[in-house]
Design an enzyme around this catalytic site. Structure first.
Site, PDB file in Angstrom:
ATOM      1  CG  ASN A 147      -1.521   1.260   1.619  1.00 42.22           C
ATOM      2  OD1 ASN A 147      -2.520   1.845   0.886  1.00 42.22           O
ATOM      3  ND2 ASN A 147      -0.800   2.036   2.616  1.00 42.22           N
ATOM      4  CE1 TYR A 180       0.315   7.960  -6.680  1.00 42.99           C
ATOM      5  CE2 TYR A 180      -1.369   8.286  -8.309  1.00 42.99           C
ATOM      6  CZ  TYR A 180      -0.924   7.830  -7.160  1.00 42.99           C
ATOM      7  OH  TYR A 180      -1.808   7.228  -6.052  1.00 42.99           O
TER       8      TYR A 180
HETATM    9  N1  LIG Z   1      -5.403   9.296  -1.768  1.00 43.02           N
HETATM   10  C1  LIG Z   1      -5.751   9.337  -2.950  1.00 43.02           C
HETATM   11  O1  LIG Z   1      -6.460  10.015  -3.591  1.00 43.02           O
HETATM   12  C2  LIG Z   1      -5.443   7.818  -3.601  1.00 43.02           C
HETATM   13  C3  LIG Z   1      -6.086   7.728  -4.737  1.00 43.02           C
HETATM   14  C4  LIG Z   1      -5.820   6.525  -5.444  1.00 43.02           C
HETATM   15  C5  LIG Z   1      -4.855   5.658  -4.722  1.00 43.02           C
HETATM   16  N2  LIG Z   1      -4.204   5.901  -3.763  1.00 43.02           N
HETATM   17  C6  LIG Z   1      -3.060   4.774  -3.225  1.00 43.02           C
HETATM   18  O2  LIG Z   1      -3.671   4.406  -1.964  1.00 43.02           O
HETATM   19  C7  LIG Z   1      -2.558   4.317  -1.094  1.00 43.02           C
HETATM   20  C8  LIG Z   1      -2.467   4.712   0.179  1.00 43.02           C
HETATM   21  O3  LIG Z   1      -2.265   5.931  -0.033  1.00 43.02           O
HETATM   22  P1  LIG Z   1      -3.041   7.162   1.097  1.00 43.02           P
HETATM   23  O4  LIG Z   1      -4.012   7.847   0.145  1.00 43.02           O
HETATM   24  O5  LIG Z   1      -3.430   6.495   2.167  1.00 43.02           O
HETATM   25  O6  LIG Z   1      -1.865   7.853   1.318  1.00 43.02           O
HETATM   26  P2  LIG Z   1      -1.188   8.846   2.434  1.00 43.02           P
HETATM   27  O7  LIG Z   1       0.026   9.518   2.149  1.00 43.02           O
HETATM   28  O8  LIG Z   1      -2.272   9.191   3.341  1.00 43.02           O
HETATM   29  O9  LIG Z   1      -0.362   7.398   3.277  1.00 43.02           O
HETATM   30  C9  LIG Z   1       0.545   6.588   2.581  1.00 43.02           C
HETATM   31  C10 LIG Z   1       1.392   5.977   3.875  1.00 43.02           C
HETATM   32  O10 LIG Z   1       2.485   5.397   3.234  1.00 43.02           O
HETATM   33  C11 LIG Z   1       3.777   5.504   3.959  1.00 43.02           C
HETATM   34  N3  LIG Z   1       4.807   5.449   2.894  1.00 43.02           N
HETATM   35  C12 LIG Z   1       5.195   6.457   1.862  1.00 43.02           C
HETATM   36  N4  LIG Z   1       6.203   5.944   1.458  1.00 43.02           N
HETATM   37  C13 LIG Z   1       6.865   4.746   2.102  1.00 43.02           C
HETATM   38  C14 LIG Z   1       7.939   4.222   2.219  1.00 43.02           C
HETATM   39  N5  LIG Z   1       8.947   4.249   1.360  1.00 43.02           N
HETATM   40  N6  LIG Z   1       7.986   3.204   3.096  1.00 43.02           N
HETATM   41  C15 LIG Z   1       7.184   3.053   4.003  1.00 43.02           C
HETATM   42  N7  LIG Z   1       5.772   3.745   4.057  1.00 43.02           N
HETATM   43  C16 LIG Z   1       6.068   4.521   3.036  1.00 43.02           C
HETATM   44  C17 LIG Z   1       3.530   7.181   4.418  1.00 43.02           C
HETATM   45  O11 LIG Z   1       4.252   7.296   5.802  1.00 43.02           O
HETATM   46  C18 LIG Z   1       1.937   6.969   4.866  1.00 43.02           C
HETATM   47  O12 LIG Z   1       1.752   6.424   6.078  1.00 43.02           O
HETATM   48  C19 LIG Z   1      -1.266   4.806  -2.028  1.00 43.02           C
HETATM   49  O13 LIG Z   1      -0.734   3.376  -3.047  1.00 43.02           O
HETATM   50  C20 LIG Z   1      -1.914   5.581  -2.895  1.00 43.02           C
HETATM   51  O14 LIG Z   1      -0.944   5.724  -4.098  1.00 43.02           O
HETATM   52  C21 LIG Z   1      -4.325   7.009  -3.047  1.00 43.02           C
END
Ligand SMILES: NC(=O)c1ccc[n+]([C@@H]2O[C@H](COP(=O)([O-])OP(=O)(O)OC[C@H]3O[C@@H](n4cnc5c(N)ncnc54)[C@H](O)[C@@H]3O)[C@@H](O)[C@H]2O)c1
Length: 259
Positions: A87, A151
């Site tokens: 994730n 991305y």
């Molecule tokens: N928020 C959106 O709009 C959205 C939309 C589509 C997909 N996503 C995907 O959902 C997933 C979760 O994203 P989110 O929205 O919860 O984002 P977020 O930024 O709120 O959380 C992401 C988490 O990943 C951790 N992280 C980042 N890089 C890291 C690394 N190198 N090692 C360990 N941890 C790491 C961060 O510290 C954070 O805790 C991601 O894969 C993101 O691409 C998000």
């Protein structure tokens, strides 16, 4: 009991906040032993994990050796890994390709692609037949959005990786699926340079709002459990209808006939 995760050992990367936290919480409530992996060392990961009866293991998924250790430590402690949720990912502020720093794009791939690649690569030897791998991808991996080339491409790569590995692991009955959400209401959505994402949810998603992290967790729960036996190699869209077409609500908002 339907959808039970009792006796399952689950590893979730980037579990401290947002989608990862919602997944950890839901899995824990469904009975799984949850290993929350996160990169921060400010104590908040341990705190978040404790609140939902999970175990925190500090891991930066962009570092191959740390991913390896996370999975080996989990195996040494619990004897197997039944569920892996890749994730953890990052996004860069909106920028067209000519202005995008190549080193930053490469770094993004270290997390968004190689974090997932190494997660699967080093988990499979610890996974019993019938396990489940879930890659949190994005609808950006299916439909392009201008200004997010690195991305979007990283998410497209995850969808391709998902299909390939699903085929490679099918003879062990290990299912591999990608979840492709539209904008989700997490801290990522409010990062500077991502303002247009929120507008898109308002105007473009037919359901007219961003996805909730708990809604992604509910889908991950279904894909993780033994009730879901015949779905593999999919990239499943959870985008409020966006991939189906243009909804009326966004259009009405656009022309001022709805709030
Ligand atoms: N928020 C959106 O709009 C959205 C939309 C589509 C997909 N996503 C995907 O959902 C997933 C979760 O994203 P989110 O929205 O919860 O984002 P977020 O930024 O709120 O959380 C992401 C988490 O990943 C951790 N992280 C980042 N890089 C890291 C690394 N190198 N090692 C360990 N941890 C790491 C961060 O510290 C954070 O805790 C991601 O894969 C993101 O691409 C998000």
């Amino acid at each position: 009991m339907f959808f039970s995760l009792e006796n399952k050992i689950a590893v979730v990367t980037g579990g401290q906040q947002g989608v990862g936290f919602a997944v950890c919480k839901r899995f824990s409530e469904a009975g799984a032993t949850v290993i929350m992996a996160g990169r921060n060392s400010d104590g908040k990961g341990e705190e978040a994990a404790k609140a939902i009866n999970a175990t925190f293991i500090k891991t930066d998924v962009s570092v191959e050796g740390q991913v390896q250790s996370l999975l080996k430590d989990t195996y040494d402690r619990y004897g197997r890994i039944d569920i892996l949720v890749n994730n953890a990912a990052v996004i860069l502020p909106e920028s067209d390709i000519q202005d995008l720093d190549t080193e930053k794009a490469k770094k993004l791939f270290d997390t968004n692609f190689f974090g997932y690649f190494n997660g699967i690569k080093y988990a499979v030897e610890y996974m019993p037949n019938g396990s489940s791998i879930i890659n949190i991808s994005s609808n950006a991996g299916v439909q392009a959005f201008p200004g997010y080339s690195a991305y979007n491409a990283s998410k497209g790569a995850i969808n391709s990786l998902t299909k390939t590995v699903a085929l490679e692991l099918a003879d062990r009955n290990i299912r591999v699926n990608a979840i492709c959400p539209g904008s989700i209401d997490t801290p990522m959505l409010y990062l500077p340079g991502c303002e247009n994402e929120l507008k898109m949810a308002h105007y473009c998603w037919p359901l007219g709002r961003p996805c909730k992290p708990e809604e992604v967790a509910a889908l991950a729960h279904f894909l993780a459990c033994d009730d879901c036996q015949f779905i593999t190699g999919e990239d499943i869209q959870i985008d409020g209808g966006y991939s189906a077409g243009i909804g009326r609500l966004g259009l009405k908002r656009w022309i001022g006939e709805a709030e």
